[in-house]
Design a protein around this motif. Sequence first.
Motif, mmCIF file in Angstrom:
data_model
loop_
_atom_site.group_PDB
_atom_site.id
_atom_site.type_symbol
_atom_site.label_atom_id
_atom_site.label_comp_id
_atom_site.label_asym_id
_atom_site.label_seq_id
_atom_site.Cartn_x
_atom_site.Cartn_y
_atom_site.Cartn_z
ATOM 1 N N GLN A 47 0.837 -1.196 0.000
ATOM 2 C CA GLN A 47 0.000 0.000 0.000
ATOM 3 C C GLN A 47 0.874 1.250 0.000
ATOM 4 O OE1 GLN A 47 -3.424 0.172 0.132
ATOM 5 N NE2 GLN A 47 -3.544 -2.046 -0.031
ATOM 6 N N PRO A 48 0.355 2.360 -0.552
ATOM 7 C CA PRO A 48 1.082 3.636 -0.416
ATOM 8 C C PRO A 48 1.198 4.000 1.059
ATOM 9 C CG PRO A 48 -0.723 3.832 -1.987
ATOM 10 C CD PRO A 48 -0.865 2.501 -1.318
ATOM 11 N N LEU A 49 2.311 4.590 1.460
ATOM 12 C CA LEU A 49 2.535 4.955 2.854
ATOM 13 C C LEU A 49 2.994 6.405 2.918
ATOM 14 C CD1 LEU A 49 3.195 3.455 5.834
ATOM 15 C CD2 LEU A 49 5.419 4.294 5.123
ATOM 16 N N VAL A 50 2.328 7.180 3.765
ATOM 17 C CA VAL A 50 2.686 8.588 3.959
ATOM 18 C C VAL A 50 2.799 8.818 5.459
ATOM 19 C CG1 VAL A 50 1.941 10.980 3.670
ATOM 20 C CG2 VAL A 50 1.503 9.331 1.867
ATOM 21 N N ALA A 51 3.863 9.495 5.883
ATOM 22 C CA ALA A 51 4.033 9.857 7.288
ATOM 23 C C ALA A 51 3.833 11.362 7.432
ATOM 24 C CB ALA A 51 5.423 9.467 7.776
ATOM 25 N N HIS A 52 3.011 11.746 8.391
ATOM 26 C CA HIS A 52 2.736 13.157 8.657
ATOM 27 C C HIS A 52 3.093 13.435 10.117
ATOM 28 C CE1 HIS A 52 -0.529 16.221 9.883
ATOM 29 N NE2 HIS A 52 0.516 16.874 9.441
ATOM 30 N N VAL A 53 4.089 14.287 10.326
ATOM 31 C CA VAL A 53 4.458 14.663 11.692
ATOM 32 C C VAL A 53 3.452 15.721 12.129
ATOM 33 C CG1 VAL A 53 6.233 15.630 13.196
ATOM 34 C CG2 VAL A 53 6.875 14.130 11.301
ATOM 35 N N ARG A 54 2.488 15.297 12.937
ATOM 36 C CA ARG A 54 1.412 16.189 13.370
ATOM 37 C C ARG A 54 1.901 17.165 14.425
ATOM 38 N NH1 ARG A 54 -3.967 13.397 15.110
ATOM 39 N NH2 ARG A 54 -4.209 13.249 12.865
ATOM 40 N N ASP A 55 2.690 16.669 15.389
ATOM 41 C CA ASP A 55 3.194 17.509 16.475
ATOM 42 C C ASP A 55 4.592 17.016 16.843
ATOM 43 O OD1 ASP A 55 3.737 18.928 18.801
ATOM 44 O OD2 ASP A 55 1.789 18.544 19.716
ATOM 45 N N LEU A 63 0.528 7.956 10.358
ATOM 46 C CA LEU A 63 0.894 7.151 9.200
ATOM 47 C C LEU A 63 -0.371 6.845 8.411
ATOM 48 C CD1 LEU A 63 3.277 4.616 10.954
ATOM 49 C CD2 LEU A 63 3.905 6.674 9.681
ATOM 50 N N TYR A 64 -0.362 7.180 7.131
ATOM 51 C CA TYR A 64 -1.466 6.858 6.235
ATOM 52 C C TYR A 64 -1.001 5.687 5.388
ATOM 53 C CZ TYR A 64 -2.964 11.519 7.612
ATOM 54 O OH TYR A 64 -3.324 12.628 8.342
ATOM 55 N N VAL A 65 -1.634 4.534 5.581
ATOM 56 C CA VAL A 65 -1.277 3.322 4.854
ATOM 57 C C VAL A 65 -2.507 2.914 4.056
ATOM 58 C CG1 VAL A 65 -0.421 0.955 5.011
ATOM 59 C CG2 VAL A 65 0.247 2.640 6.735
ATOM 60 N N GLY A 66 -2.431 3.087 2.739
ATOM 61 C CA GLY A 66 -3.619 2.842 1.927
ATOM 62 C C GLY A 66 -4.702 3.808 2.358
#
Length: 87
Positions: A47-55, A63-66
């Motif tokens: 799956q596509p994986l995106v990491a977002h440092v929120r704080d 982590l957005y996985v799919g």
Amino acid sequence: MSQASRRSFLAVAGSGAVTTAVVAAAPSSRAASPSASSSASSSASTQPLVAHVRDAAAGTVVLYVGHDEVVVQDHDLVRRLTRAAGR
């Protein structure tokens, strides 16, 4: 013209450095979360994986996985992602 969603834009724009940093961090993330099943981790790799440092101060990474969203508290992961992004 097709409409691009924010998630698809972030997935394409940040896939290089973020994916590299998250893949490098994956062994420690799995060790911190022993409840993760092996079938979930094997499907996540396709799956596509995106990491977002929120704080960054609190060590919160999303982590957005799919189509799934996983919130992780990990100061070390934030530090490594920040370093990989050159910040």
